[in-house]
Design an enzyme around this catalytic site. Structure first.
Site, PDB file in Angstrom:
ATOM      1  N   GLU A  11      -0.627 -12.150  14.028  1.00 53.32           N
ATOM      2  CA  GLU A  11      -0.015 -11.299  14.765  1.00 53.32           C
ATOM      3  C   GLU A  11       0.895 -11.809  15.860  1.00 53.32           C
ATOM      4  O   GLU A  11       0.537 -12.930  16.606  1.00 53.32           O
ATOM      5  CB  GLU A  11      -0.958 -10.254  15.597  1.00 53.32           C
ATOM      6  CG  GLU A  11      -1.860  -9.558  14.716  1.00 53.32           C
ATOM      7  CD  GLU A  11      -3.018  -8.878  15.618  1.00 53.32           C
ATOM      8  OE1 GLU A  11      -2.757  -8.538  16.936  1.00 53.32           O
ATOM      9  OE2 GLU A  11      -3.930  -8.316  15.060  1.00 53.32           O
ATOM     10  N   TYR A  43       0.331 -13.791  21.841  1.00 54.63           N
ATOM     11  CA  TYR A  43       1.119 -12.836  22.632  1.00 54.63           C
ATOM     12  C   TYR A  43       1.474 -13.577  24.099  1.00 54.63           C
ATOM     13  O   TYR A  43       2.685 -13.395  24.138  1.00 54.63           O
ATOM     14  CB  TYR A  43       0.225 -11.677  22.859  1.00 54.63           C
ATOM     15  CG  TYR A  43       0.142 -10.837  21.687  1.00 54.63           C
ATOM     16  CD1 TYR A  43       0.881  -9.797  21.222  1.00 54.63           C
ATOM     17  CD2 TYR A  43      -1.012 -10.829  20.885  1.00 54.63           C
ATOM     18  CE1 TYR A  43       0.595  -9.085  20.081  1.00 54.63           C
ATOM     19  CE2 TYR A  43      -1.299  -9.980  19.685  1.00 54.63           C
ATOM     20  CZ  TYR A  43      -0.496  -9.174  19.459  1.00 54.63           C
ATOM     21  OH  TYR A  43      -0.629  -8.384  18.261  1.00 54.63           O
TER      22      TYR A  43
END
Length: 541
Positions: free
Chosen positions: A420, A348
């Site tokens: 992710e 992220y």
């Protein structure tokens, strides 16, 4: 003149279409959102493009036993999110799973990463205490629905929702008893679903539960030292994170051993863990900051990758942590070493690392301090590495390039899936604003661009990418105050339509771009400018 301009634009587009010539930008404005120029064709054939979710965040509580997040968010509702949110209902995917598949079909998704709720399949935590037939029916329906749409299931066994009964009985991952219970649960999942599931994930983000659940007390089960947070019902922030991490690794390895011993030959599948990753940059140009950056990488990634690749913790961790760091027996080390067929990497944000040799009293010490680094969102000159990610952090698209290359060169060129990668927007936006999520497009396309680049330039063995997330859902510790979804969920009417946001429509075209798509898409907001291509990255400022 008009014809000449059109010819120039055509030639520019033609040149930019070539993957090796497409320019990846590290900062705004981004041009990678043009799916005519950058799309799934920049990746090899068969590369999986999917979306992700987890059981507690989407299923709702109907039809399952309690887990530690149920207890945590009800005992400390303010820790579940500023809105006091929890996963009691959320998207109700337990009953509305067909809607999820319909949205994925609309997205042109070729894969779906989801998790099985341990307390749904085994409400009392152990196989010997009974299996829930309703759970078997639900997961069979979901898996069969995915396979029917040619979507590859990636199934996570543990995404932090430990059955509460096991936490009550023996403190969960603080006790080695968890190893056998997790192994038995995994064995059951392989037995029930392994004929169709060929990609298994043991534990999501090995780093997260030990640190947030046992050092800081911000996540379930919410343990920490009293002076870290007086609300913690017990714990030791210096010692327990290492015990929990150790037992997670043993549980992971036991599940992998069961799969390889009993199922792999017949089912022909693969299994591995998921790592949360970050890229770290030096806070300034000093040698101390450079050294701190390397320590940050080791304490963040090597804590788990050391045992997984070498059967032991990194030497610097042994030096800095001392006898608080558990030892593997010879048998355990052999079981843990090499216990993966692939690695799932979540990425992220990027942070800066600076040296911090401050010695703090033991009652306010946490395991997070042992790397002797301070992690910040801005460097010594006040610059962030890229655009805002949320109120406290920033993203750096090229970080995914560096992370992938780091894992290749440091840990033996593993098979990798990006499990992710996503961007949050405020949860209180109205429908029109929430679905006009152009900043999410910037985030996704800029990371995909650098992912494509590192695969080509460094020959990193990445075979898939899963955007977080399929739709808006309950977000751990944030409740419903943020939205990560590529599709919009109205939590006041969860049975209603799941509308694709602008990001979902972009991802749809990215995966399956067609000749009918207009070159001048309404998503094309960033201008192609030489000024932007030449400007210096803020990360280097």
């Amino acid at each position: 003149m008009k014809l000449l301009m059109l010819a120039f634009v055509f030639l520019l587009a033609l040149a930019t279409c070539k993957g090796d010539e497409f320019v990846c930008e590290e900062n705004e404005p981004f041009t990678c959102n043009q799916t005519k120029l950058f799309n799934s064709g920049n990746f090899e054939k068969g590369f999986i493009f999917g979306v992700a979710s987890s059981a507690y965040q989407v299923e709702g509580g109907r039809g399952r036993g309690l887990n530690v997040w149920d207890s945590f968010t009800h005992r400390f509702p303010e820790k579940g999110g500023a809105d006091l949110g929890n996963g009691d209902t959320t998207c109700d995917s337990y009953t509305l799973w067909q809607k999820d598949i319909d949205v994925m079909d609309e997205l042109n998704s070729t894969g779906y990463r989801f998790s099985i709720a341990w307390s749904r399949l085994l409400p009392k935590g152990k196989r010997s205490r009974g299996v829930n037939p309703g759970a078997i029916k639900y997961y069979n329906g979901l898996i069969d629905g995915l396979v029917a749409k040619n979507m590859t299931p990636f199934v996570t066994l543990f995404h932090w929702d430990l059955p509460q009964t096991l936490q009550d009985e023996y403190n969960g991952f603080l006790n080695k008893t968890i190893v056998d219970d997790f192994k038995d649960y995994a064995d059951l999942c392989f037995e029930l679903f392994g004929d169709r599931v060929k990609n298994w994930i043991t534990i999501n983000q090995l780093y997260t539960v030990p640190t947030r659940g046992y050092a800081l007390g911000t996540d379930a089960p919410g343990r920490c030292s009293p002076k870290i947070d007086v609300r913690c019902p017990g714990g030791n922030s210096s010692t327990e994170p290492y015990i929990v991490a150790h037992n997670q690794l043993l549980a992971h390895a036991a599940a992998v051993d069961v799969y390889r011993t009993k199922y792999k030959d017949d089912q022909k599948g693969m299994i591995g863990p998921v790592m949360i990753t970050r890229w770290f940059l030096p806070f300034d140009h000093s040698q101390e900051s450079k050294d701190a950056t390397e320590r940050a990488k080791i304490f963040f990634h090597g804590w788990f990758m050391g045992p997984l690749t070498e059967g032991k913790y990194p030497d610097i961790m042994r030096e800095y942590v001392g006898d608080r760091l558990p030892e593997f027996s010879e048998t355990e080390a052999a079981l843990v070493k090499g216990s993966y067929d692939f690695l799932g990497l979540n990425y992220y944000v990027t942070q800066y690392a600076q040296n911090n040799q401050t010695i703090v009293p033991s009652d306010v010490h946490t395991a997070l301090m042992d790397s002797r680094t301070t992690l910040t969102s801005k460097n010594a000159t006040g610059h962030a590495p890229g655009p805002p990610f949320n109120a406290a952090s920033y993203y750096y698209p090229k970080g995914i390039y560096y992370v992938m290359d780091y894992f290749k060169t440091t840990y033996g060129d593993p098979l990798i899936y990006v499990t992710e990668n996503g961007f949050s927007t405020p949860g209180d936006e109205d429908f029109e604003k929430a679905t006009a999520d152009y900043k999410r497009i910037d985030y996704l396309c800029s990371h995909l661009c650098f992912l494509s680049k590192v695969i080509k330039e460094k020959n990193v063995n990445v075979k898939g990418y899963f955007a977080w997330s399929l739709g808006d859902n309950y977000e751990f510790c944030n409740g419903f105050t943020v939205r990560f979804g590529l599709s919009y969920v109205d939590f006041a009417n969860i049975t209603g339509d799941r509308d694709l946001k602008a990001s979902g429509k972009w991802f749809q075209k990215f995966i399956n771009v067609t000749d009918e798509d207009s070159t001048n898409q309404d998503l094309l907001r960033s201008s192609v400018s030489s000024k932007n291509r030449d400007r210096k990255s803020l990360a280097d400022a």
